[in-house]
Scaffold this motif. Sequence first.
Motif, short mmCIF file in Angstrom:
data_model
loop_
_atom_site.label_atom_id
_atom_site.label_comp_id
_atom_site.label_asym_id
_atom_site.label_seq_id
_atom_site.Cartn_x
_atom_site.Cartn_y
_atom_site.Cartn_z
N GLU A 15 -63.38 54.60 -50.50
CA GLU A 15 -64.58 53.91 -50.08
C GLU A 15 -64.64 53.82 -48.55
O GLU A 15 -63.63 53.90 -47.86
N ASP A 16 -65.85 53.63 -48.03
CA ASP A 16 -66.01 53.27 -46.63
C ASP A 16 -65.69 51.79 -46.46
O ASP A 16 -65.61 51.03 -47.44
N SER A 17 -65.56 51.36 -45.20
CA SER A 17 -65.19 49.97 -44.94
C SER A 17 -66.15 48.98 -45.59
O SER A 17 -65.73 47.95 -46.11
N ALA A 18 -67.44 49.28 -45.56
CA ALA A 18 -68.43 48.36 -46.11
C ALA A 18 -68.20 48.11 -47.59
O ALA A 18 -68.47 47.02 -48.12
N GLU A 19 -67.70 49.12 -48.29
CA GLU A 19 -67.52 49.00 -49.73
C GLU A 19 -66.27 48.21 -50.12
O GLU A 19 -66.07 47.90 -51.29
N TYR A 20 -65.42 47.90 -49.12
CA TYR A 20 -64.26 47.07 -49.42
C TYR A 20 -64.64 45.59 -49.57
O TYR A 20 -63.85 44.79 -50.05
N ARG A 21 -65.84 45.23 -49.12
CA ARG A 21 -66.35 43.86 -49.24
C ARG A 21 -65.43 42.85 -48.54
O ARG A 21 -64.98 41.86 -49.12
N TYR A 22 -65.15 43.11 -47.26
CA TYR A 22 -64.34 42.18 -46.48
C TYR A 22 -65.08 40.86 -46.30
O TYR A 22 -66.29 40.84 -46.07
N PHE A 23 -64.34 39.75 -46.39
CA PHE A 23 -64.92 38.44 -46.10
C PHE A 23 -63.78 37.51 -45.69
O PHE A 23 -62.62 37.71 -46.10
N PRO A 24 -64.06 36.49 -44.89
CA PRO A 24 -63.01 35.54 -44.48
C PRO A 24 -62.47 34.78 -45.69
O PRO A 24 -63.24 34.32 -46.55
N ASP A 25 -61.15 34.64 -45.75
CA ASP A 25 -60.54 33.89 -46.85
C ASP A 25 -60.68 32.40 -46.55
O ASP A 25 -60.13 31.90 -45.56
N PRO A 26 -61.41 31.65 -47.39
CA PRO A 26 -61.66 30.22 -47.10
C PRO A 26 -60.41 29.36 -47.20
O PRO A 26 -60.42 28.21 -46.73
N ASP A 27 -59.34 29.87 -47.79
CA ASP A 27 -58.12 29.07 -47.96
C ASP A 27 -57.14 29.23 -46.80
O ASP A 27 -56.12 28.54 -46.75
N LEU A 28 -57.43 30.16 -45.88
CA LEU A 28 -56.51 30.40 -44.77
C LEU A 28 -56.98 29.71 -43.50
O LEU A 28 -58.15 29.82 -43.12
N LEU A 29 -56.06 29.01 -42.83
CA LEU A 29 -56.37 28.37 -41.57
C LEU A 29 -56.36 29.39 -40.44
O LEU A 29 -55.70 30.44 -40.55
N PRO A 30 -57.06 29.12 -39.35
CA PRO A 30 -57.03 30.05 -38.20
C PRO A 30 -55.61 30.17 -37.63
O PRO A 30 -54.84 29.20 -37.66
N VAL A 31 -55.29 31.34 -37.12
CA VAL A 31 -54.00 31.56 -36.46
C VAL A 31 -54.21 31.38 -34.96
O VAL A 31 -55.01 32.09 -34.34
N ILE A 32 -53.51 30.41 -34.38
CA ILE A 32 -53.63 30.13 -32.95
C ILE A 32 -52.30 30.44 -32.27
O ILE A 32 -51.26 29.87 -32.64
N ILE A 33 -52.33 31.33 -31.30
CA ILE A 33 -51.10 31.73 -30.60
C ILE A 33 -51.13 31.12 -29.20
O ILE A 33 -51.98 31.50 -28.37
N PRO A 34 -50.23 30.20 -28.90
CA PRO A 34 -50.21 29.59 -27.56
C PRO A 34 -49.79 30.61 -26.49
O PRO A 34 -49.12 31.60 -26.79
N ASP A 35 -50.17 30.32 -25.25
CA ASP A 35 -49.89 31.24 -24.15
C ASP A 35 -48.39 31.47 -23.96
O ASP A 35 -47.96 32.59 -23.67
N ASP A 36 -47.57 30.42 -24.11
CA ASP A 36 -46.13 30.59 -23.89
C ASP A 36 -45.51 31.50 -24.94
O ASP A 36 -44.61 32.28 -24.66
N MET A 37 -46.01 31.42 -26.17
CA MET A 37 -45.53 32.31 -27.22
C MET A 37 -45.95 33.76 -26.95
O MET A 37 -45.16 34.69 -27.13
N MET A 38 -47.19 33.94 -26.51
CA MET A 38 -47.67 35.27 -26.17
C MET A 38 -46.86 35.88 -25.04
O MET A 38 -46.49 37.06 -25.07
N GLU A 39 -46.55 35.06 -24.03
CA GLU A 39 -45.76 35.54 -22.90
C GLU A 39 -44.35 35.93 -23.33
O GLU A 39 -43.82 36.96 -22.92
N GLU A 40 -43.75 35.10 -24.18
CA GLU A 40 -42.39 35.38 -24.64
C GLU A 40 -42.34 36.65 -25.49
O GLU A 40 -41.45 37.49 -25.34
N CYS A 41 -43.32 36.82 -26.37
CA CYS A 41 -43.33 37.98 -27.26
C CYS A 41 -43.73 39.26 -26.53
O CYS A 41 -43.55 40.35 -27.07
N SER A 42 -44.29 39.12 -25.34
CA SER A 42 -44.68 40.30 -24.56
C SER A 42 -43.50 40.89 -23.78
O SER A 42 -43.64 41.96 -23.18
N LYS A 43 -42.37 40.21 -23.77
CA LYS A 43 -41.19 40.69 -23.05
C LYS A 43 -40.42 41.67 -23.94
O LYS A 43 -39.50 41.30 -24.66
#
Length: 326
Positions: A182-210
């Motif tokens: 199928e093409d992407s449209a046919e996969y019927r993507y939609f946000p999962d209502p049971d999942l909370l947003p993923v928030i990555i703090p700046d210090d974690m981003m900086e550490e993981c970028s090393k």
Amino acid sequence: DLPKGYQISQFEIPIVEGGEIIIDFKDGSTKRIGITRAHLEEDAGKNNHHGIVSHVDLNRAGTPLLEIVSEPDIRSAEEAVLYLKKLHAILRYLDISDANMQEGSFRCDVNISIRPEGDEKLYTRAEIKNLNSFKFIQKAMEYEIQRQSDAWEDGVYESEVVQETRLFDVEKGVTRSMRGKEDSAEYRYFPDPDLLPVIIPDDMMEECSKIPELPDEKKARLLAVKIKKITLAMKRAENKDGYSLVKNRMIKLLTEEYEETDASLRYYESKEFLDFSEQFKDTMSGIKDVLESINNNTSNLSNFFQFHLRSKSKWFPQKTQQLYPT
């Protein structure tokens, strides 16, 4: 192949986007392969087909999967295998995964389409799923490229090559259709209502970028040190007994890292070496010229040393051939 009937994926909102992997060819040339993104999703179960019976294996269903998507920069089965081997080495080197191919920890889906030379259009692609061997990846790609090429030349491309998912039959060495893709449209993507947003703090981003020093960077650094040592030895020898001094230093530099594991290379420091060392003397100016022309091209330097230590050339002609007959 997931009991709950749908798959969770970051897909178009990944944390990691962009990048590249540089692949190395045997002739010393390189090529850049772009990375589109690396996104997390759930792994699926798998179906094992035995004749008219299929068994469903859900042991890995729902476990985290990191999918790394490349840009359409790969032009052959050889390039695909070089890319995957480099990626495999990086994942293991950074301890991201054991990348055990036999256990399915590292596997790939290959998308293949062909086009006339000079054409920029991306034509119909076929996806070959769940390949977990470099050997089978190359064979599957070579077969599929030939299948699509034959269809093009026979004038049946539109009917024979469709957007679909195919499997590789390792026993017969052929790909066969599994299901329509199928093409992407046919996969019927939609946000999962049971999942909370993923928030990555700046210090974690900086550490993981090393990111630690990668294998290619370490290789380049070590070879650069080797170049510097050899170049210094050359310069110090110019106004002295150049031949004997440079010869001894060159031999030591080229053999010091192998002495513990390869006793045969210690031959070059032995008395027997002196019996044909005059031939080596005549080439010292040639070595100097090569080193100067190499400059910082470390891949060429590596090839230079490998070739001249292990081939039957004018540098170490007779004894090298005896030590390394192949």
